[in-house]
Design a protein around this motif. Structure first.
Motif, short mmCIF file in Angstrom:
data_model
loop_
_atom_site.label_atom_id
_atom_site.label_comp_id
_atom_site.label_asym_id
_atom_site.label_seq_id
_atom_site.Cartn_x
_atom_site.Cartn_y
_atom_site.Cartn_z
N ILE A 134 0.83 -1.21 0.00
CA ILE A 134 0.00 0.00 0.00
C ILE A 134 0.87 1.26 0.00
O ILE A 134 0.62 2.21 -0.75
CB ILE A 134 -0.95 -0.01 1.21
CG1 ILE A 134 -2.02 -1.08 1.03
CG2 ILE A 134 -1.61 1.36 1.39
CD1 ILE A 134 -2.92 -1.28 2.23
N LEU A 135 1.90 1.27 0.84
CA LEU A 135 2.78 2.44 0.91
C LEU A 135 3.46 2.72 -0.42
O LEU A 135 3.54 3.86 -0.87
CB LEU A 135 3.83 2.25 2.01
CG LEU A 135 3.34 2.35 3.45
CD1 LEU A 135 4.46 1.99 4.41
CD2 LEU A 135 2.81 3.76 3.75
N ASN A 136 3.94 1.70 -1.06
CA ASN A 136 4.65 1.89 -2.32
C ASN A 136 3.71 2.26 -3.46
O ASN A 136 4.09 3.01 -4.37
CB ASN A 136 5.46 0.65 -2.66
CG ASN A 136 6.74 0.57 -1.85
OD1 ASN A 136 7.72 1.24 -2.14
ND2 ASN A 136 6.71 -0.22 -0.78
N TYR A 156 1.87 7.66 -6.51
CA TYR A 156 0.96 8.78 -6.76
C TYR A 156 1.30 10.01 -5.89
O TYR A 156 0.54 10.95 -5.82
CB TYR A 156 -0.49 8.35 -6.50
CG TYR A 156 -0.99 7.35 -7.51
CD1 TYR A 156 -1.62 7.77 -8.67
CD2 TYR A 156 -0.81 5.98 -7.31
CE1 TYR A 156 -2.08 6.86 -9.61
CE2 TYR A 156 -1.25 5.06 -8.25
CZ TYR A 156 -1.89 5.50 -9.39
OH TYR A 156 -2.34 4.59 -10.33
N ARG A 157 2.45 9.93 -5.22
CA ARG A 157 2.99 11.04 -4.40
C ARG A 157 2.15 11.34 -3.16
O ARG A 157 2.27 12.40 -2.57
CB ARG A 157 3.16 12.30 -5.24
CG ARG A 157 4.18 12.14 -6.35
CD ARG A 157 4.43 13.40 -7.16
NE ARG A 157 3.24 13.84 -7.83
CZ ARG A 157 2.53 14.92 -7.48
NH1 ARG A 157 2.92 15.68 -6.46
NH2 ARG A 157 1.44 15.26 -8.14
N TYR A 158 1.29 10.40 -2.74
CA TYR A 158 0.57 10.59 -1.48
C TYR A 158 1.46 10.18 -0.31
O TYR A 158 1.20 10.57 0.84
CB TYR A 158 -0.72 9.77 -1.47
CG TYR A 158 -1.70 10.19 -2.54
CD1 TYR A 158 -1.88 11.53 -2.85
CD2 TYR A 158 -2.45 9.25 -3.24
CE1 TYR A 158 -2.76 11.93 -3.84
CE2 TYR A 158 -3.34 9.64 -4.24
CZ TYR A 158 -3.49 10.98 -4.53
OH TYR A 158 -4.36 11.37 -5.51
N THR A 211 3.56 14.99 -1.09
CA THR A 211 3.06 16.27 -1.59
C THR A 211 1.71 16.15 -2.29
O THR A 211 0.97 17.13 -2.39
CB THR A 211 4.06 16.88 -2.59
OG1 THR A 211 4.30 15.94 -3.65
CG2 THR A 211 5.39 17.18 -1.91
N GLY A 212 1.37 14.95 -2.78
CA GLY A 212 0.08 14.77 -3.42
C GLY A 212 -1.08 15.11 -2.50
O GLY A 212 -2.10 15.66 -2.94
N LEU A 213 -0.93 14.81 -1.21
CA LEU A 213 -1.98 15.12 -0.24
C LEU A 213 -2.12 16.62 -0.05
O LEU A 213 -3.23 17.14 0.08
CB LEU A 213 -1.65 14.46 1.11
CG LEU A 213 -1.72 12.93 1.13
CD1 LEU A 213 -1.17 12.41 2.45
CD2 LEU A 213 -3.15 12.45 0.92
N PHE A 214 -1.00 17.34 -0.07
CA PHE A 214 -1.06 18.78 0.11
C PHE A 214 -1.70 19.45 -1.12
O PHE A 214 -2.37 20.47 -0.99
CB PHE A 214 0.34 19.34 0.36
CG PHE A 214 0.93 18.89 1.67
CD1 PHE A 214 0.53 19.45 2.86
CD2 PHE A 214 1.86 17.86 1.70
CE1 PHE A 214 1.05 19.01 4.07
CE2 PHE A 214 2.40 17.42 2.90
CZ PHE A 214 1.99 17.99 4.10
N GLU A 215 -1.50 18.85 -2.29
CA GLU A 215 -2.13 19.38 -3.49
C GLU A 215 -3.65 19.22 -3.42
O GLU A 215 -4.40 20.12 -3.80
CB GLU A 215 -1.58 18.67 -4.73
CG GLU A 215 -0.13 19.03 -5.03
CD GLU A 215 0.47 18.18 -6.13
OE1 GLU A 215 -0.29 17.39 -6.74
OE2 GLU A 215 1.67 18.31 -6.38
N ILE A 216 -4.09 18.06 -2.90
CA ILE A 216 -5.53 17.85 -2.73
C ILE A 216 -6.09 18.85 -1.73
O ILE A 216 -7.15 19.45 -1.94
CB ILE A 216 -5.80 16.41 -2.26
CG1 ILE A 216 -5.50 15.42 -3.38
CG2 ILE A 216 -7.26 16.25 -1.81
CD1 ILE A 216 -5.61 13.97 -2.96
N ALA A 217 -5.38 19.03 -0.61
CA ALA A 217 -5.82 19.97 0.42
C ALA A 217 -5.88 21.39 -0.14
O ALA A 217 -6.78 22.17 0.19
CB ALA A 217 -4.87 19.91 1.63
N ASN A 218 -4.91 21.72 -0.99
CA ASN A 218 -4.88 23.06 -1.59
C ASN A 218 -6.08 23.29 -2.49
O ASN A 218 -6.69 24.35 -2.47
CB ASN A 218 -3.58 23.25 -2.37
CG ASN A 218 -3.47 24.64 -2.96
OD1 ASN A 218 -3.50 25.62 -2.25
ND2 ASN A 218 -3.33 24.71 -4.27
N HIS A 219 -6.43 22.26 -3.29
CA HIS A 219 -7.61 22.38 -4.15
C HIS A 219 -8.88 22.54 -3.31
O HIS A 219 -9.75 23.34 -3.64
CB HIS A 219 -7.74 21.15 -5.05
CG HIS A 219 -6.82 21.17 -6.23
ND1 HIS A 219 -6.95 22.10 -7.24
CD2 HIS A 219 -5.76 20.40 -6.56
CE1 HIS A 219 -6.02 21.89 -8.14
NE2 HIS A 219 -5.28 20.87 -7.76
#
Length: 259
Positions: free
Chosen positions: A47-49, A54-56, A70-78
Motif C-alpha cells: 500500500i505504501l509503495n 501517486y505522491r501521497y 506532496t500529493g496530499l497537500f495538493e488535494i488539500a490546496n484544491h
C-alpha cells in the motif's frame, strides 16, 4: 462505519493515511506501521509503495522510512481553494445580487467542461434565468467558459473547441479562426459576452477571477433574458467587473488589472 460495501485495500490505505496524519510523528517504518495498525507487513509495504507512485506517500531512500507526500497537500490546496472561492463569491456577490436580482454565477473549468461552482438565481422577475450549482456547460458557448479558455494555450483551446463542436453539434459557434480572435479580444479586455449562443434569448457577461498568483482561478457572469440584458448591458458589465475584482482581492490577488 457506513453499511455500504467497502473495498478492503482502500480502507487499509485510508487507515494508514489517517494514522500518519493524526500523529506528531513525521516518518514510519513498515514494521512500525504494521504493528500500530495491526496489519500484515507485506500489505503495508504494498500500500505504501502504491501510494508513493501517486505522491501521497514519500519514501526516504536513506532511512527506508515513509512520510506523507506532496500529493496530499495538493488535494488539500484544491479543497481550500474552492471553499475559499465559494465563500468569497457569496460574500462579495450577495449585496450586489440584492440590487440586480439577476442570475449571477461562479464557474470553474475542469477538463473540457465549465461547471457552475456557486450561483445566485434570478429574483422577483416574471422572466427569470437559473443555473443550479453543478450545471455543466460547453465552454465555447458560455461567456464564463470563454473567459476560462482565455487562460489556456491556443493549442489547448483548439482541442476543447473541436471537442465541444462534436458533442454539441446542434449549437452554432464561430469558425475556429474567428473564435480564436474572439479569445484574443477577451484576453485584452478581461471580459466576455454570450449573445444567445447556448440558449435562445439568454445573454450574459463574464469576467475573470484571479488568485494570489494572478492566475485565472474562475470566472463570474451575470445571466439575463435578452431584453433586460440589452437594456442594462453597460451596467451589468460594470457590476461583473466589480464582483470579479473584489473576489480576486479576497483570494489574495493584489495586482488585478481591469480595463
Amino acid at each position: 462505519m457506513s453499511n455500504n460495501i467497502s473495498v478492503p485495500a482502500v480502507a487499509k490505505a485510508l487507515a494508514i493515511l489517517q494514522h500518519m496524519s493524526s500523529s506528531h510523528q513525521t516518518s514510519w517504518g513498515i514494521t512500525e506501521l504494521a504493528k500500530e495498525l495491526k496489519l500484515n507487513k507485506s500489505t503495508v509495504y504494498s500500500i505504501l509503495n502504491t501510494m508513493a507512485d501517486y505522491r501521497y506517500i514519500e519514501k526516504n531512500t536513506t532511512t527506508g522510512k515513509y512520510s506523507l507526500g506532496t500529493g496530499l497537500f495538493e488535494i488539500a490546496n484544491h479543497y481550500y481553494q474552492y471553499n475559499s472561492l465559494r465563500f468569497a463569491f457569496e460574500n462579495v456577490t450577495k449585496p450586489i445580487h440584492a440590487k440586480l436580482k439577476e442570475c449571477i454565477n461562479c464557474h470553474i473549468l475542469r477538463g473540457q467542461t465549465s461547471y457552475v461552482l456557486a450561483a445566485f438565481p434570478s429574483d422577483n422577475f416574471a422572466l427569470r434565468v437559473e443555473m443550479p450549482e453543478g450545471t455543466a456547460l460547453p465552454p465555447i458557448y458560455s461567456s464564463a467558459g470563454k473567459v476560462l479558455l482565455g487562460s489556456l494555450s491556443d493549442s489547448k483551446i483548439k482541442n476543447i473547441y473541436y471537442a465541444c463542436m462534436e458533442e454539441a453539434s446542434s449549437k452554432e459557434a464561430l469558425p475556429w479562426p474567428d473564435f480564436l480572435e474572439q479569445i484574443y479580444t477577451i484576453r485584452r479586455e478581461q471580459c466576455a459576452y454570450n449573445m444567445a449562443e447556448y440558449a435562445e434569448g439568454v445573454y450574459s457577461v463574464a469576467a475573470p477571477v484571479k488568485n494570489y498568483n494572478n492566475q485565472v482561478a474562475a470566472a463570474v457572469n451575470i445571466v439575463a433574458p435578452e431584453a433586460r440584458f440589452i437594456k442594462n448591458r453597460e451596467r451589468y458589465t460594470c457590476y461583473i467587473r466589480e464582483i470579479a475584482k473584489k473576489i480576486s482581492k479576497e483570494l489574495g490577488c493584489l495586482n488585478y488589472e481591469m480595463i
